[in-house]
Motif scaffolding. Sequence first.
Motif, PDB file in Angstrom:
ATOM      1  N   TYR A  15       0.707  -1.336  -0.099  1.00  0.00           N
ATOM      2  CA  TYR A  15       0.018  -0.071  -0.139  1.00  0.00           C
ATOM      3  C   TYR A  15       0.949   1.200   0.088  1.00  0.00           C
ATOM      4  CZ  TYR A  15       0.914  -0.666   4.925  1.00  0.00           C
ATOM      5  OH  TYR A  15       1.425  -0.783   6.199  1.00  0.00           O
ATOM      6  N   SER A  16       0.134   2.309  -0.251  1.00  0.00           N
ATOM      7  CA  SER A  16       0.885   3.852  -0.081  1.00  0.00           C
ATOM      8  C   SER A  16      -0.484   4.620   0.502  1.00  0.00           C
ATOM      9  CB  SER A  16       1.391   4.085  -1.447  1.00  0.00           C
ATOM     10  OG  SER A  16       0.192   4.405  -2.295  1.00  0.00           O
ATOM     11  N   PHE A  17       0.440   5.645   0.996  1.00  0.00           N
ATOM     12  CA  PHE A  17      -0.549   6.940   1.844  1.00  0.00           C
ATOM     13  C   PHE A  17       0.037   8.003   0.918  1.00  0.00           C
ATOM     14  CE2 PHE A  17      -0.090   4.794   5.923  1.00  0.00           C
ATOM     15  CZ  PHE A  17      -1.122   3.416   5.745  1.00  0.00           C
ATOM     16  N   VAL A  18      -1.075   8.915   0.519  1.00  0.00           N
ATOM     17  CA  VAL A  18      -0.365  10.343  -0.123  1.00  0.00           C
ATOM     18  C   VAL A  18      -1.148  11.157   0.493  1.00  0.00           C
ATOM     19  CG1 VAL A  18      -0.402  11.494  -2.034  1.00  0.00           C
ATOM     20  CG2 VAL A  18      -0.026   9.137  -2.366  1.00  0.00           C
ATOM     21  N   SER A  37      -2.155 -11.128   3.405  1.00  0.00           N
ATOM     22  CA  SER A  37      -2.582 -11.939   5.017  1.00  0.00           C
ATOM     23  C   SER A  37      -3.131 -10.710   5.646  1.00  0.00           C
ATOM     24  CB  SER A  37      -1.231 -12.148   5.586  1.00  0.00           C
ATOM     25  OG  SER A  37      -0.772 -10.937   5.898  1.00  0.00           O
ATOM     26  N   VAL A  38      -3.959 -11.258   6.496  1.00  0.00           N
ATOM     27  CA  VAL A  38      -4.833 -10.713   7.662  1.00  0.00           C
ATOM     28  C   VAL A  38      -3.881  -9.740   8.410  1.00  0.00           C
ATOM     29  CG1 VAL A  38      -6.323 -10.771   9.656  1.00  0.00           C
ATOM     30  CG2 VAL A  38      -6.549 -12.276   7.552  1.00  0.00           C
ATOM     31  N   GLN A  39      -2.714 -10.072   8.688  1.00  0.00           N
ATOM     32  CA  GLN A  39      -1.686  -9.235   9.543  1.00  0.00           C
ATOM     33  C   GLN A  39      -1.285  -8.049   8.684  1.00  0.00           C
ATOM     34  OE1 GLN A  39      -1.237 -12.566   8.890  1.00  0.00           O
ATOM     35  NE2 GLN A  39      -1.893 -13.451  10.913  1.00  0.00           N
ATOM     36  N   VAL A  40      -0.935  -8.299   7.414  1.00  0.00           N
ATOM     37  CA  VAL A  40      -0.309  -7.045   6.634  1.00  0.00           C
ATOM     38  C   VAL A  40      -1.464  -5.982   6.652  1.00  0.00           C
ATOM     39  CG1 VAL A  40       0.281  -6.351   4.408  1.00  0.00           C
ATOM     40  CG2 VAL A  40       1.327  -8.343   5.391  1.00  0.00           C
ATOM     41  N   PHE A  41      -2.975  -6.681   6.306  1.00  0.00           N
ATOM     42  CA  PHE A  41      -4.050  -5.927   6.131  1.00  0.00           C
ATOM     43  C   PHE A  41      -4.422  -4.999   7.411  1.00  0.00           C
ATOM     44  CE2 PHE A  41      -8.430  -5.035   6.527  1.00  0.00           C
ATOM     45  CZ  PHE A  41      -8.828  -4.421   5.117  1.00  0.00           C
ATOM     46  N   GLN A  42      -4.141  -5.695   8.569  1.00  0.00           N
ATOM     47  CA  GLN A  42      -4.430  -5.114  10.030  1.00  0.00           C
ATOM     48  C   GLN A  42      -3.394  -3.920  10.215  1.00  0.00           C
ATOM     49  OE1 GLN A  42      -4.537  -8.367  12.538  1.00  0.00           O
ATOM     50  NE2 GLN A  42      -6.857  -8.227  12.316  1.00  0.00           N
ATOM     51  N   ARG A  43      -1.972  -4.409   9.681  1.00  0.00           N
ATOM     52  CA  ARG A  43      -0.947  -3.187   9.983  1.00  0.00           C
ATOM     53  C   ARG A  43      -1.179  -2.161   9.035  1.00  0.00           C
ATOM     54  NH1 ARG A  43       2.986  -6.762  10.137  1.00  0.00           N
ATOM     55  NH2 ARG A  43       3.108  -6.996   7.655  1.00  0.00           N
ATOM     56  N   GLY A  44      -1.684  -2.211   7.960  1.00  0.00           N
ATOM     57  CA  GLY A  44      -1.735  -1.073   7.229  1.00  0.00           C
ATOM     58  C   GLY A  44      -2.802  -0.287   7.553  1.00  0.00           C
ATOM     59  N   ILE A  45      -3.975  -0.855   7.957  1.00  0.00           N
ATOM     60  CA  ILE A  45      -5.205   0.017   8.783  1.00  0.00           C
ATOM     61  C   ILE A  45      -4.849   0.736   9.867  1.00  0.00           C
ATOM     62  CG2 ILE A  45      -7.478  -0.272   9.757  1.00  0.00           C
ATOM     63  CD1 ILE A  45      -7.608  -0.616   6.619  1.00  0.00           C
ATOM     64  N   SER A  46      -3.806   0.103  10.876  1.00  0.00           N
ATOM     65  CA  SER A  46      -3.388   0.825  12.011  1.00  0.00           C
ATOM     66  C   SER A  46      -2.569   1.821  11.342  1.00  0.00           C
ATOM     67  CB  SER A  46      -2.797  -0.433  12.638  1.00  0.00           C
ATOM     68  OG  SER A  46      -2.008  -0.013  13.877  1.00  0.00           O
ATOM     69  N   GLU A  47      -1.643   1.661  10.560  1.00  0.00           N
ATOM     70  CA  GLU A  47      -0.572   2.673  10.174  1.00  0.00           C
ATOM     71  C   GLU A  47      -1.490   4.120   9.626  1.00  0.00           C
ATOM     72  OE1 GLU A  47       3.454   3.177   7.735  1.00  0.00           O
ATOM     73  OE2 GLU A  47       2.560   1.234   7.719  1.00  0.00           O
ATOM     74  N   PHE A  48      -2.385   3.477   8.725  1.00  0.00           N
ATOM     75  CA  PHE A  48      -3.249   4.759   8.279  1.00  0.00           C
ATOM     76  C   PHE A  48      -4.014   5.667   9.293  1.00  0.00           C
ATOM     77  CE2 PHE A  48      -7.176   6.062   5.820  1.00  0.00           C
ATOM     78  CZ  PHE A  48      -6.561   6.919   5.080  1.00  0.00           C
ATOM     79  N   ALA A  49      -4.405   4.722  10.397  1.00  0.00           N
ATOM     80  CA  ALA A  49      -5.234   5.616  11.353  1.00  0.00           C
ATOM     81  C   ALA A  49      -4.220   6.217  12.193  1.00  0.00           C
ATOM     82  CB  ALA A  49      -5.891   4.296  12.416  1.00  0.00           C
ATOM     83  N   ASP A  50      -2.866   5.884  12.170  1.00  0.00           N
ATOM     84  CA  ASP A  50      -1.850   6.652  13.052  1.00  0.00           C
ATOM     85  C   ASP A  50      -1.423   7.802  11.985  1.00  0.00           C
ATOM     86  OD1 ASP A  50      -1.662   4.905  15.074  1.00  0.00           O
ATOM     87  OD2 ASP A  50       0.114   3.885  14.074  1.00  0.00           O
ATOM     88  N   LYS A  51      -1.546   7.795  10.908  1.00  0.00           N
ATOM     89  CA  LYS A  51      -1.270   9.021   9.884  1.00  0.00           C
ATOM     90  C   LYS A  51      -2.511   9.853   9.832  1.00  0.00           C
ATOM     91  CE  LYS A  51       2.919   7.823   8.561  1.00  0.00           C
ATOM     92  NZ  LYS A  51       3.947   8.534   8.812  1.00  0.00           N
ATOM     93  N   CYS A  52      -3.621   9.267  10.132  1.00  0.00           N
ATOM     94  CA  CYS A  52      -4.964  10.258  10.114  1.00  0.00           C
ATOM     95  C   CYS A  52      -4.674  10.964  11.417  1.00  0.00           C
ATOM     96  CB  CYS A  52      -5.971   9.639  10.128  1.00  0.00           C
ATOM     97  SG  CYS A  52      -6.556   8.920   8.455  1.00  0.00           S
ATOM     98  N   ARG A  53      -4.316  10.470  12.445  1.00  0.00           N
ATOM     99  CA  ARG A  53      -4.172  11.309  13.932  1.00  0.00           C
ATOM    100  C   ARG A  53      -3.056  12.335  13.605  1.00  0.00           C
ATOM    101  NH1 ARG A  53      -5.653   6.444  16.287  1.00  0.00           N
ATOM    102  NH2 ARG A  53      -3.468   5.528  16.097  1.00  0.00           N
ATOM    103  N   ASP A  54      -2.008  11.851  12.867  1.00  0.00           N
ATOM    104  CA  ASP A  54      -0.821  12.878  12.811  1.00  0.00           C
ATOM    105  C   ASP A  54      -1.227  14.201  11.987  1.00  0.00           C
ATOM    106  OD1 ASP A  54       0.767  10.919  14.317  1.00  0.00           O
ATOM    107  OD2 ASP A  54       1.826  10.221  12.665  1.00  0.00           O
ATOM    108  N   HIS A  55      -1.992  13.902  10.791  1.00  0.00           N
ATOM    109  CA  HIS A  55      -2.011  15.000   9.841  1.00  0.00           C
ATOM    110  C   HIS A  55      -3.424  15.609  10.198  1.00  0.00           C
ATOM    111  CE1 HIS A  55       1.903  14.229   8.138  1.00  0.00           C
ATOM    112  NE2 HIS A  55       1.623  12.968   8.085  1.00  0.00           N
ATOM    113  N   ASN A  56      -4.329  14.836  10.439  1.00  0.00           N
ATOM    114  CA  ASN A  56      -5.743  15.413  10.846  1.00  0.00           C
ATOM    115  C   ASN A  56      -6.371  15.871   9.567  1.00  0.00           C
ATOM    116  OD1 ASN A  56      -8.032  15.669  12.405  1.00  0.00           O
ATOM    117  ND2 ASN A  56      -7.269  17.980  12.939  1.00  0.00           N
TER     118      ASN A  56
END
Length: 85
Positions: A15-18, A37-56
């Motif tokens: 995945y990528s985030f822009v 895998s489920v683990q990669v999927f969950q990690r991606g969602i978690s990382e995206f949530a973190d970026k949303c909190r960081d950049h609002n």
Amino acid sequence: MSVQNGKLLVENNAYSFVLSEDKQVLLFNWKYVEGLSVQVFQRGISEFADKCRDHNPARAVIDAIDLDPSSPAVAWLRSQLVDAD
């Protein structure tokens, strides 16, 4: 709402985030990964949530069109897989 000239925050083989130029939109773009895998999927969602909190951003967009529909991650998302391990 153009992310074409946005800032690439994260890119890996799944995945990528822009972040858009005006910092109002954060785009999560899933890439095609056969058997994601489920683990990669969950990690991606978690990382995206973190970026949303960081950049609002005003908007957070997830483009999942390229997800492998037969992957364990999509089965888990559809509640067809009971155990994520």
